[in-house]
Motif scaffolding. Structure first.
Motif, short mmCIF file in Angstrom:
data_model
loop_
_atom_site.label_atom_id
_atom_site.label_comp_id
_atom_site.label_asym_id
_atom_site.label_seq_id
_atom_site.Cartn_x
_atom_site.Cartn_y
_atom_site.Cartn_z
N PHE A 6 -24.50 -31.29 2.07
CA PHE A 6 -23.44 -31.46 1.07
C PHE A 6 -24.39 -31.39 -0.38
N LEU A 7 -23.94 -30.63 -1.01
CA LEU A 7 -24.42 -30.48 -2.61
C LEU A 7 -23.27 -31.06 -3.51
N SER A 8 -23.50 -32.21 -4.02
CA SER A 8 -22.68 -32.97 -4.83
C SER A 8 -22.25 -32.10 -6.18
N SER A 9 -21.12 -32.18 -6.56
CA SER A 9 -20.78 -31.45 -8.01
C SER A 9 -21.45 -32.32 -9.26
N GLU A 10 -21.69 -33.57 -9.05
CA GLU A 10 -22.26 -34.44 -9.92
C GLU A 10 -22.97 -35.58 -9.27
N PRO A 11 -24.12 -36.02 -9.80
CA PRO A 11 -24.51 -35.86 -11.14
C PRO A 11 -25.10 -34.62 -11.70
N PHE A 12 -25.81 -33.94 -10.73
CA PHE A 12 -26.31 -32.56 -11.09
C PHE A 12 -25.17 -31.53 -10.58
N PRO A 13 -25.00 -30.54 -11.32
CA PRO A 13 -23.86 -29.75 -10.93
C PRO A 13 -24.29 -28.50 -10.12
N PHE A 14 -24.52 -28.71 -8.92
CA PHE A 14 -24.74 -27.83 -7.80
C PHE A 14 -23.71 -26.69 -7.82
N SER A 15 -24.03 -25.57 -7.31
CA SER A 15 -23.06 -24.52 -7.20
C SER A 15 -23.78 -23.64 -6.26
N MET A 16 -22.91 -22.58 -5.91
CA MET A 16 -23.42 -21.55 -4.89
C MET A 16 -24.60 -20.73 -5.20
N LYS A 17 -25.02 -20.76 -6.35
CA LYS A 17 -26.40 -20.10 -6.62
C LYS A 17 -27.54 -20.92 -6.20
N HIS A 18 -27.46 -22.22 -5.80
CA HIS A 18 -28.44 -23.07 -5.17
C HIS A 18 -28.57 -22.94 -3.81
N PHE A 19 -27.40 -22.29 -2.91
CA PHE A 19 -27.49 -22.44 -1.43
C PHE A 19 -28.84 -21.68 -0.90
N LYS A 20 -29.32 -20.64 -1.73
CA LYS A 20 -30.57 -19.88 -0.90
C LYS A 20 -31.67 -20.73 -0.52
N GLU A 21 -31.96 -21.59 -1.55
CA GLU A 21 -33.10 -22.50 -1.35
C GLU A 21 -33.28 -23.38 -0.48
N PHE A 22 -31.81 -23.61 0.01
CA PHE A 22 -31.42 -24.74 0.93
C PHE A 22 -31.48 -23.85 2.49
N GLN A 23 -30.85 -22.84 2.42
CA GLN A 23 -30.67 -22.08 3.46
C GLN A 23 -32.04 -21.46 4.25
N GLU A 24 -33.21 -21.27 3.25
CA GLU A 24 -34.58 -20.60 3.52
C GLU A 24 -35.27 -21.79 4.25
#
Length: 249
Positions: A193-211
């Motif tokens: 789970f990537l929270s929308s706050e306090p850091f504004p995670f978005s789909m552009k961050h998925f790759k680093e976790f998926q790797e």
């Protein structure tokens, strides 16, 4: 407090939202820049700084008879400084049970005990509609990036994960520890789970976790739903049931 407050300054976004829910619109005299809800009413309330810094002169001009703070949201220095001149209520919430107690406390302070009791009853009843998970679902809940930080035990977020039936992969650590992404390879969660706050995670961050964790499902979750205690709890059960459907669990 001998009489109900006529001017309230709130330094906690989720409690500011709660004050409006308790129909205390006319008494709310100051807020932080992070107190953004309800959006249709909040803009009329003066901003007196942030959660970690407040403008003491702005507060002095308001001359509130009650300031509401939180142990985690606000600094000890702020609370100490404000208590020299004002009545300050400091909430300390790390579970949904404590959140309901806080609602009753605030309602009592503001002379609207009955509204508080009704809201607590409504929230408590809504929790019974959270669907039960048949199989364990292991999750990691990220709140920050670089350094990567997760919500672990002894946090309100962890309490809400447990209420929803999830198993927190980092419940053996305390509070909000920094971790390395490579740790996920060993933990092997079902969901990240990537929270929308306090850091504004978005789909552009998925790759680093998926790797590092290719078998996990990565999802952006509503940080307010997991971390805003107060009247937002009314919406939690529906949000979680919708999340189950999204995740197909």
């Amino acid at each position: 407090m001998d009489s109900p407050p006529e001017k309230i300054v709130c330094l906690v976004p989720s409690i500011t939202e709660l004050l409006f829910e308790l129909h205390l619109d006319q008494q709310i005299a100051g807020r932080t820049k992070y107190c953004i809800l309800p959006s249709d009413k909040i803009t009329d309330v003066p901003v007196i700084g942030g959660t970690k810094y407040v403008d003491l002169n702005a507060i002095k001009s308001i001359n509130p008879d009650l300031i509401i703070a939180n142990k985690e949201e606000n600094t000890k220095d702020i609370v100490v400084a404000l208590r020299k001149s004002y009545r300050v209520y400091v909430s300390d919430v790390s579970s949904q049970t404590e959140a309901l107690e806080m609602i009753n406390d605030v309602a009592t302070l503001c002379n609207c005990e009955q509204k508080g009791k009704e809201l607590v009853k409504e929230i408590d009843l809504s929790f019974k509609f959270i669907k039960s998970l048949i199989n364990p679902v292991r999750v990691c809940y990220f709140i920050w990036r670089k350094p990567y930080m997760v919500a672990a035990k002894d946090t309100y977020i962890n309490s809400m994960l447990e209420l929803a039936g999830f198993e927190n992969c980092f419940d053996y650590l305390n509070r909000y520890p920094e971790i390395e992404l490579k740790d996920l390879m060993t933990i092997n969660p079902d969901h990240i789970f990537l929270s929308s706050e306090p850091f504004p995670f978005s789909m552009k961050h998925f790759k680093e976790f998926q790797e590092v964790c290719p078998n996990a499902t990565i999802t952006i979750v509503d940080g307010q739903m997991f971390s805003w205690y107060g009247s937002r709890l009314k919406k939690f059960s529906k949000y979680i049931n919708d999340l189950y459907s999204l995740l197909k669990i």
